[in-house]
Design an enzyme around this catalytic site. Structure first.
Site, PDB file in Angstrom:
ATOM      1  CD  GLU A  23      -2.831  -0.401   2.623  1.00  0.00           C
ATOM      2  OE1 GLU A  23      -3.204  -1.418   3.193  1.00  0.00           O
ATOM      3  OE2 GLU A  23      -2.969   0.741   3.100  1.00  0.00           O
ATOM      4  CB  CYS A  83       5.777  -5.395   9.421  1.00  0.00           C
ATOM      5  SG  CYS A  83       6.837  -4.586  10.636  1.00  0.00           S
ATOM      6  CG  HIS A 122       3.152   3.982  19.681  1.00  0.00           C
ATOM      7  ND1 HIS A 122       2.573   5.097  19.120  1.00  0.00           N
ATOM      8  CD2 HIS A 122       3.652   3.269  18.645  1.00  0.00           C
ATOM      9  CE1 HIS A 122       2.697   5.048  17.806  1.00  0.00           C
ATOM     10  NE2 HIS A 122       3.372   3.961  17.487  1.00  0.00           N
ATOM     11  CB  CYS A 176      -1.367   1.892   8.249  1.00  0.00           C
ATOM     12  SG  CYS A 176      -1.433   3.532   8.907  1.00  0.00           S
TER      13      CYS A 176
HETATM   14  N1  SAH Z   1       7.679   0.456  11.225  1.00  0.00           N
HETATM   15  C1  SAH Z   1       7.735   1.879  11.238  1.00  0.00           C
HETATM   16  C2  SAH Z   1       6.930   2.567  10.159  1.00  0.00           C
HETATM   17  C3  SAH Z   1       5.563   2.020   9.831  1.00  0.00           C
HETATM   18  S1  SAH Z   1       4.242   2.298  10.952  1.00  0.00           S
HETATM   19  C4  SAH Z   1       7.374   2.396  12.596  1.00  0.00           C
HETATM   20  O1  SAH Z   1       7.050   1.606  13.464  1.00  0.00           O
HETATM   21  O2  SAH Z   1       7.471   3.601  12.832  1.00  0.00           O
HETATM   22  C5  SAH Z   1       3.860   4.007  10.861  1.00  0.00           C
HETATM   23  C6  SAH Z   1       3.239   4.546  12.141  1.00  0.00           C
HETATM   24  O3  SAH Z   1       1.874   4.125  12.285  1.00  0.00           O
HETATM   25  C7  SAH Z   1       3.951   4.057  13.384  1.00  0.00           C
HETATM   26  O4  SAH Z   1       4.074   5.115  14.301  1.00  0.00           O
HETATM   27  C8  SAH Z   1       2.999   3.011  13.903  1.00  0.00           C
HETATM   28  O5  SAH Z   1       3.228   2.740  15.256  1.00  0.00           O
HETATM   29  C9  SAH Z   1       1.669   3.649  13.586  1.00  0.00           C
HETATM   30  N2  SAH Z   1       0.521   2.759  13.599  1.00  0.00           N
HETATM   31  C10 SAH Z   1       0.444   1.491  13.165  1.00  0.00           C
HETATM   32  N3  SAH Z   1      -0.796   1.002  13.340  1.00  0.00           N
HETATM   33  C11 SAH Z   1      -1.522   1.994  13.876  1.00  0.00           C
HETATM   34  C12 SAH Z   1      -2.880   2.105  14.289  1.00  0.00           C
HETATM   35  N4  SAH Z   1      -3.721   1.088  14.174  1.00  0.00           N
HETATM   36  N5  SAH Z   1      -3.282   3.279  14.789  1.00  0.00           N
HETATM   37  C13 SAH Z   1      -2.433   4.325  14.898  1.00  0.00           C
HETATM   38  N6  SAH Z   1      -1.157   4.284  14.538  1.00  0.00           N
HETATM   39  C14 SAH Z   1      -0.687   3.126  14.040  1.00  0.00           C
END
Ligand code: SAH
Length: 354
Positions: free
Chosen positions: A103, A123, A227, A344
């Site tokens: 995506e 991932c 987080h 995402c």
């Molecule tokens: N692996 C990298 C980049 C991809 S995720 C990372 O962890 O930063 C991109 C962002 O979206 C990250 O901050 C991740 O924690 C967040 N993310 C993933 N799923 C999410 C969700 N369901 N709600 C909010 N943020 C989310």
């Protein structure tokens, strides 16, 4: 002609779009052609962004046929596109040449068009709230496959992309070498020429790679998926926290700022009743106060496989105000394309399920 010439020349890829300009020149010269042919081909690939050798009109057919056997042109194929009626945000589903799906998202801002790209198909980081990791890692993406997400979106919209975020599916620092090379190609003035300052790379916090990346001294923006403000809570949300403590992570962040003078963004997804109370806000303040940073608060995007709920508006504001009173820069992430959203990775996930 076979691809052993790639080995003779020590080229790391049989994939012409992943080669640097210098590598392409060495390949073309090894084939007995002149350097200017390499200039032309690089221009077709990275400026005109054509999909195949056929489209390279001023390159002789014999050379193109030779190259097609040695180093094909990698592209991603659009499978689906969803456009938000609210703000024009577009979600693309692309198929890689081996059938894997990924995506990408186009977001339209006042400052320009920004594309969020995937760095891996799937991932293996296992963050509890994230849809992209539910089926594990399929494979890492090539530099060409990261670039082509941007190239195809530019071609589809006819609009220039000025900003890139590596924040789609995948952990970029779990695909370090390809991401590093992607950055070289992305910022090359002979290519799409997007400045390092317009690129943001987001990581769940792989400490040794953050340090390695700091040593590259690029002007790339670094976002850390935080987080949680303490190890115990972070471990319950993000398995990577079992490997690297917050103390180590914060040290690596300080090192990044020291080396690059760039401000760090901390991403903090607010999960109702889990990490959104005044206690956590205070812990977060203690953790990052006085550092050169910015906090991005994101109401967690619920996925059906897990029971995480979004923090509600007033509570989000309380959390934000508490940070701000302590001199910390905060933004609440504007939710783009709410109507096409789904967390995402969910568009991809829904197709894999089919
Ligand atoms: N692996 C990298 C980049 C991809 S995720 C990372 O962890 O930063 C991109 C962002 O979206 C990250 O901050 C991740 O924690 C967040 N993310 C993933 N799923 C999410 C969700 N369901 N709600 C909010 N943020 C989310």
């Amino acid at each position: 002609m076979d691809s052993s010439i790639n080995e003779q020349l020590n080229l790391p890829y049989n994939d012409i779009k992943s080669l640097t300009k210098a590598e392409l020149v060495s390949l073309i010269e090894a084939l007995g052609d002149k350097k200017f042919r390499a200039d032309q081909i690089y221009d077709w690939l990275h400026r005109k962004q054509v999909k195949d050798y056929e489209a390279m009109l001023n390159v002789p057919k014999a050379l193109k046929d030779k190259l097609a056997g040695i180093s094909p042109v990698t592209v991603v194929e659009q499978v689906e596109k969803q456009v938000s009626a609210i703000d024009g945000t577009a979600k693309y589903l692309f198929r890689l040449s081996d059938g894997n799906l990924i995506e990408s998202v186009l977001m339209r801002y006042k400052f320009g068009n920004s594309v969020c790209i995937s760095s891996q198909a799937g991932c293996r980081m296992g963050c509890r709230f994230c849809a992209s990791t539910l089926d594990g890692l399929s494979r890492s993406l090539l530099p060409s496959e990261m670039l082509d997400q941007i190239y195809r979106i530019q071609a589809d919209t006819g609009e220039r992309v000025s900003h890139v975020v590596i924040m789609g599916t995948g952990e970029p620092f779990d695909n370090y070498d390809n991401v590093r090379r992607f950055i070289t190609l992305l910022t090359d003035e002979n290519g799409i020429n997007i400045g390092a300052r317009n690129l943001t790379i987001s990581t769940c916090g792989i400490v040794p790679r953050i340090r390695q990346f700091a040593d590259e001294q690029l002007q790339v923006n670094l976002a850390i998926s935080l987080h949680a403000p303490n190890d115990e809570l972070r471990k319950s949300l993000m398995p990577v926290a079992n490997k690297y403590s917050l103390a180590e992570l914060m040290d690596a962040c300080r090192y990044y700022v020291e080396k690059t003078s760039r401000r760090i963004t901390y991403e903090y997804s607010l999960v109702k009743g889990v990490n959104d109370g005044p206690k956590q806000a205070q812990e977060l303040i203690n953790l990052i106060k006085g550092t050169n940073c910015h906090v991005n608060l994101i109401p967690v995007n619920p996925i059906k496989e897990r029971d995480f709920k979004q923090t509600e508006g007033p509570q989000i504001n309380n959390f934000k105000n508490k940070l701000e009173k302590n001199g910390i820069n905060v933004t609440i992430r504007r939710e783009m394309g709410r109507d096409i959203d789904g967390a995402c990775g969910q568009l991809r996930k829904s197709h894999i399920g089919e």
